[in-house]
Design a protein around this motif. Structure first.
Motif, PDB file in Angstrom:
ATOM      1  N   ALA A  13      52.602 -10.678  -9.106  1.00  0.00           N
ATOM      2  CA  ALA A  13      52.741 -11.964  -8.404  1.00  0.00           C
ATOM      3  C   ALA A  13      54.132 -12.546  -8.605  1.00  0.00           C
ATOM      4  CB  ALA A  13      51.684 -12.948  -8.886  1.00  0.00           C
ATOM      5  N   GLU A  14      54.661 -12.446  -9.803  1.00  0.00           N
ATOM      6  CA  GLU A  14      56.015 -12.967 -10.073  1.00  0.00           C
ATOM      7  C   GLU A  14      57.052 -12.182  -9.281  1.00  0.00           C
ATOM      8  OE1 GLU A  14      53.434 -14.177 -13.441  1.00  0.00           O
ATOM      9  OE2 GLU A  14      53.706 -12.311 -12.336  1.00  0.00           O
ATOM     10  N   ALA A  15      56.894 -10.863  -9.201  1.00  0.00           N
ATOM     11  CA  ALA A  15      57.837 -10.040  -8.439  1.00  0.00           C
ATOM     12  C   ALA A  15      57.801 -10.423  -6.966  1.00  0.00           C
ATOM     13  CB  ALA A  15      57.507  -8.557  -8.614  1.00  0.00           C
ATOM     14  N   GLU A  16      56.606 -10.657  -6.442  1.00  0.00           N
ATOM     15  CA  GLU A  16      56.484 -11.050  -5.038  1.00  0.00           C
ATOM     16  C   GLU A  16      57.149 -12.401  -4.788  1.00  0.00           C
ATOM     17  OE1 GLU A  16      53.070 -11.876  -1.664  1.00  0.00           O
ATOM     18  OE2 GLU A  16      52.667 -10.399  -3.237  1.00  0.00           O
ATOM     19  N   ALA A  17      56.956 -13.349  -5.687  1.00  0.00           N
ATOM     20  CA  ALA A  17      57.558 -14.678  -5.514  1.00  0.00           C
ATOM     21  C   ALA A  17      59.083 -14.598  -5.497  1.00  0.00           C
ATOM     22  CB  ALA A  17      57.084 -15.617  -6.614  1.00  0.00           C
ATOM     23  N   VAL A  18      59.649 -13.811  -6.387  1.00  0.00           N
ATOM     24  CA  VAL A  18      61.119 -13.673  -6.441  1.00  0.00           C
ATOM     25  C   VAL A  18      61.608 -12.945  -5.187  1.00  0.00           C
ATOM     26  CG1 VAL A  18      63.063 -12.677  -7.698  1.00  0.00           C
ATOM     27  CG2 VAL A  18      61.212 -13.803  -8.952  1.00  0.00           C
ATOM     28  N   ALA A  19      60.906 -11.912  -4.758  1.00  0.00           N
ATOM     29  CA  ALA A  19      61.300 -11.173  -3.553  1.00  0.00           C
ATOM     30  C   ALA A  19      61.302 -12.084  -2.333  1.00  0.00           C
ATOM     31  CB  ALA A  19      60.354  -9.993  -3.333  1.00  0.00           C
ATOM     32  N   VAL A  20      60.291 -12.919  -2.215  1.00  0.00           N
ATOM     33  CA  VAL A  20      60.208 -13.836  -1.077  1.00  0.00           C
ATOM     34  C   VAL A  20      61.367 -14.823  -1.123  1.00  0.00           C
ATOM     35  CG1 VAL A  20      58.834 -15.719  -0.097  1.00  0.00           C
ATOM     36  CG2 VAL A  20      57.731 -13.569  -0.746  1.00  0.00           C
ATOM     37  N   ARG A  21      61.669 -15.344  -2.300  1.00  0.00           N
ATOM     38  CA  ARG A  21      62.771 -16.300  -2.435  1.00  0.00           C
ATOM     39  C   ARG A  21      64.102 -15.676  -1.995  1.00  0.00           C
ATOM     40  NH1 ARG A  21      61.385 -18.291  -6.847  1.00  0.00           N
ATOM     41  NH2 ARG A  21      62.424 -16.939  -8.320  1.00  0.00           N
ATOM     42  N   HIS A  22      64.272 -14.378  -2.259  1.00  0.00           N
ATOM     43  CA  HIS A  22      65.518 -13.688  -1.897  1.00  0.00           C
ATOM     44  C   HIS A  22      65.435 -13.004  -0.531  1.00  0.00           C
ATOM     45  CE1 HIS A  22      67.923 -14.081  -5.578  1.00  0.00           C
ATOM     46  NE2 HIS A  22      66.756 -14.180  -6.175  1.00  0.00           N
ATOM     47  N   LYS A  23      64.265 -13.151   0.127  1.00  0.00           N
ATOM     48  CA  LYS A  23      64.052 -12.490   1.425  1.00  0.00           C
ATOM     49  C   LYS A  23      64.321 -10.988   1.322  1.00  0.00           C
ATOM     50  CE  LYS A  23      65.031 -16.618   4.158  1.00  0.00           C
ATOM     51  NZ  LYS A  23      65.251 -17.600   3.144  1.00  0.00           N
ATOM     52  N   THR A  24      63.773 -10.388   0.267  1.00  0.00           N
ATOM     53  CA  THR A  24      63.960  -8.974  -0.036  1.00  0.00           C
ATOM     54  C   THR A  24      62.628  -8.246   0.111  1.00  0.00           C
ATOM     55  OG1 THR A  24      65.714  -9.511  -1.603  1.00  0.00           O
ATOM     56  CG2 THR A  24      64.682  -7.359  -1.839  1.00  0.00           C
ATOM     57  N   GLU A  25      62.656  -7.083   0.737  1.00  0.00           N
ATOM     58  CA  GLU A  25      61.432  -6.295   0.854  1.00  0.00           C
ATOM     59  C   GLU A  25      60.971  -5.837  -0.515  1.00  0.00           C
ATOM     60  OE1 GLU A  25      61.036  -3.370   4.111  1.00  0.00           O
ATOM     61  OE2 GLU A  25      63.127  -3.910   4.501  1.00  0.00           O
ATOM     62  N   LEU A  26      59.649  -5.788  -0.678  1.00  0.00           N
ATOM     63  CA  LEU A  26      59.052  -5.359  -1.933  1.00  0.00           C
ATOM     64  C   LEU A  26      57.930  -4.385  -1.625  1.00  0.00           C
ATOM     65  CD1 LEU A  26      58.191  -7.337  -5.045  1.00  0.00           C
ATOM     66  CD2 LEU A  26      56.328  -6.203  -3.873  1.00  0.00           C
ATOM     67  N   LYS A  27      57.863  -3.302  -2.394  1.00  0.00           N
ATOM     68  CA  LYS A  27      56.783  -2.327  -2.252  1.00  0.00           C
ATOM     69  C   LYS A  27      56.056  -2.210  -3.587  1.00  0.00           C
ATOM     70  CE  LYS A  27      58.941   0.389   1.404  1.00  0.00           C
ATOM     71  NZ  LYS A  27      58.199  -0.143   2.515  1.00  0.00           N
ATOM     72  N   HIS A  28      54.755  -2.558  -3.566  1.00  0.00           N
ATOM     73  CA  HIS A  28      53.879  -2.323  -4.710  1.00  0.00           C
ATOM     74  C   HIS A  28      53.338  -0.907  -4.527  1.00  0.00           C
ATOM     75  CE1 HIS A  28      53.713  -6.355  -6.346  1.00  0.00           C
ATOM     76  NE2 HIS A  28      53.368  -6.868  -5.178  1.00  0.00           N
ATOM     77  N   VAL A  29      53.674  -0.004  -5.438  1.00  0.00           N
ATOM     78  CA  VAL A  29      53.256   1.391  -5.311  1.00  0.00           C
ATOM     79  C   VAL A  29      52.151   1.654  -6.332  1.00  0.00           C
ATOM     80  CG1 VAL A  29      54.017   3.787  -5.288  1.00  0.00           C
ATOM     81  CG2 VAL A  29      55.611   1.975  -4.617  1.00  0.00           C
ATOM     82  N   CYS A  30      50.997   2.137  -5.832  1.00  0.00           N
ATOM     83  CA  CYS A  30      49.846   2.313  -6.727  1.00  0.00           C
ATOM     84  C   CYS A  30      48.918   3.412  -6.216  1.00  0.00           C
ATOM     85  CB  CYS A  30      49.079   1.010  -6.847  1.00  0.00           C
ATOM     86  SG  CYS A  30      48.320   0.478  -5.300  1.00  0.00           S
ATOM     87  N   ASN A  31      47.957   3.782  -7.060  1.00  0.00           N
ATOM     88  CA  ASN A  31      46.940   4.763  -6.690  1.00  0.00           C
ATOM     89  C   ASN A  31      45.765   4.108  -5.960  1.00  0.00           C
ATOM     90  OD1 ASN A  31      47.930   5.991  -9.653  1.00  0.00           O
ATOM     91  ND2 ASN A  31      47.854   7.422  -7.960  1.00  0.00           N
ATOM     92  N   GLY A  32      45.734   2.799  -5.889  1.00  0.00           N
ATOM     93  CA  GLY A  32      44.653   2.103  -5.203  1.00  0.00           C
ATOM     94  C   GLY A  32      44.237   0.882  -5.994  1.00  0.00           C
ATOM     95  N   GLY A  33      43.339   0.117  -5.394  1.00  0.00           N
ATOM     96  CA  GLY A  33      42.798  -1.041  -6.091  1.00  0.00           C
ATOM     97  C   GLY A  33      43.538  -2.341  -5.865  1.00  0.00           C
ATOM     98  N   LEU A  34      44.648  -2.314  -5.154  1.00  0.00           N
ATOM     99  CA  LEU A  34      45.377  -3.553  -4.864  1.00  0.00           C
ATOM    100  C   LEU A  34      45.070  -3.990  -3.438  1.00  0.00           C
ATOM    101  CD1 LEU A  34      48.981  -3.064  -6.286  1.00  0.00           C
ATOM    102  CD2 LEU A  34      47.050  -4.232  -7.313  1.00  0.00           C
ATOM    103  N   ARG A  35      44.948  -5.291  -3.293  1.00  0.00           N
ATOM    104  CA  ARG A  35      44.754  -5.839  -1.949  1.00  0.00           C
ATOM    105  C   ARG A  35      46.107  -5.955  -1.258  1.00  0.00           C
ATOM    106  NH1 ARG A  35      40.730 -10.616  -3.713  1.00  0.00           N
ATOM    107  NH2 ARG A  35      38.897  -9.314  -3.943  1.00  0.00           N
ATOM    108  N   PRO A  36      46.136  -5.685   0.028  1.00  0.00           N
ATOM    109  CA  PRO A  36      47.391  -5.865   0.769  1.00  0.00           C
ATOM    110  C   PRO A  36      47.804  -7.338   0.767  1.00  0.00           C
ATOM    111  CG  PRO A  36      45.808  -4.597   2.041  1.00  0.00           C
ATOM    112  CD  PRO A  36      45.084  -5.119   0.843  1.00  0.00           C
ATOM    113  N   SER A  37      49.083  -7.570   0.843  1.00  0.00           N
ATOM    114  CA  SER A  37      49.608  -8.928   0.902  1.00  0.00           C
ATOM    115  C   SER A  37      49.723  -9.360   2.356  1.00  0.00           C
ATOM    116  CB  SER A  37      50.991  -8.972   0.237  1.00  0.00           C
ATOM    117  OG  SER A  37      51.588 -10.227   0.428  1.00  0.00           O
ATOM    118  N   ASP A  38      49.554 -10.648   2.592  1.00  0.00           N
ATOM    119  CA  ASP A  38      49.754 -11.197   3.936  1.00  0.00           C
ATOM    120  C   ASP A  38      51.232 -11.375   4.254  1.00  0.00           C
ATOM    121  OD1 ASP A  38      47.022 -11.366   4.408  1.00  0.00           O
ATOM    122  OD2 ASP A  38      46.884 -13.390   3.580  1.00  0.00           O
TER     123      ASP A  38
END
Length: 147
Positions: A13-38
């Motif tokens: 969540a903190e990484a997403e907040a900082v990425a949004v503030r900088h208007k930078t693309e972010l990729k959460h890479v995982c094997n599963g279990g994460l909900r997509p972000s809006d």
């Protein structure tokens, strides 16, 4: 681009907040279990099950101008070698100057755990100050990557 090794990452969540503030693309890479972000800047990338699949995916793509968030030291070493800026979940940067020591410490701890099967991890809980240090570290890494 920010790549987050998202399996068991405590600061998504903190990484997403900082990425949004900088208007930078972010990729959460995982094997599963994460909900997509809006958020259109954030993508959840699902890789195949198996050890180190997320690490392999990130290592193949990260390079100069990118930031990688991971606690996995071998992945960090590959990304540093490729020219990416790497930070751990506590905000500490991993660089050419300190990645060798981090790898050596990891190997030593692996050997110690193997020698004493009763040795238990005893890490402290992740605190608000840890999250604040991470946000500060990610801010620095983004500025350095885009400089």
């Amino acid at each position: 681009m920010i790549y987050v090794d998202a399996d068991a990452c405590p600061v998504k969540a903190e990484a997403e907040a900082v990425a949004v503030r900088h208007k930078t693309e972010l990729k959460h890479v995982c094997n599963g279990g994460l909900r997509p972000s809006d958020n259109p800047l954030v993508e959840v990338v699902y890789v195949a099950d198996g050890p180190d699949e997320a690490d392999k995916w990130i290592a193949e793509r990260a390079g100069p101008g990118d930031v990688v968030v991971t606690g996995d030291i071998p992945l960090a070493a590959k990304c540093v070698e490729a020219g990416a800026h790497v930070i751990k979940h506590n905000g500490d940067a991993l660089t050419q100057a300190n990645i060798g020591q981090a790898l050596a410490t990891r190997d030593l701890m692996t050997d110690l755990r193997a020698a004493d099967p009763f040795r238990q991890g005893g890490g402290k809980a992740f605190s608000k100050s840890d999250r604040a240090r991470f946000r500060d570290g990610l801010e620095r890494a983004i500025r350095a990557a885009t400089a």
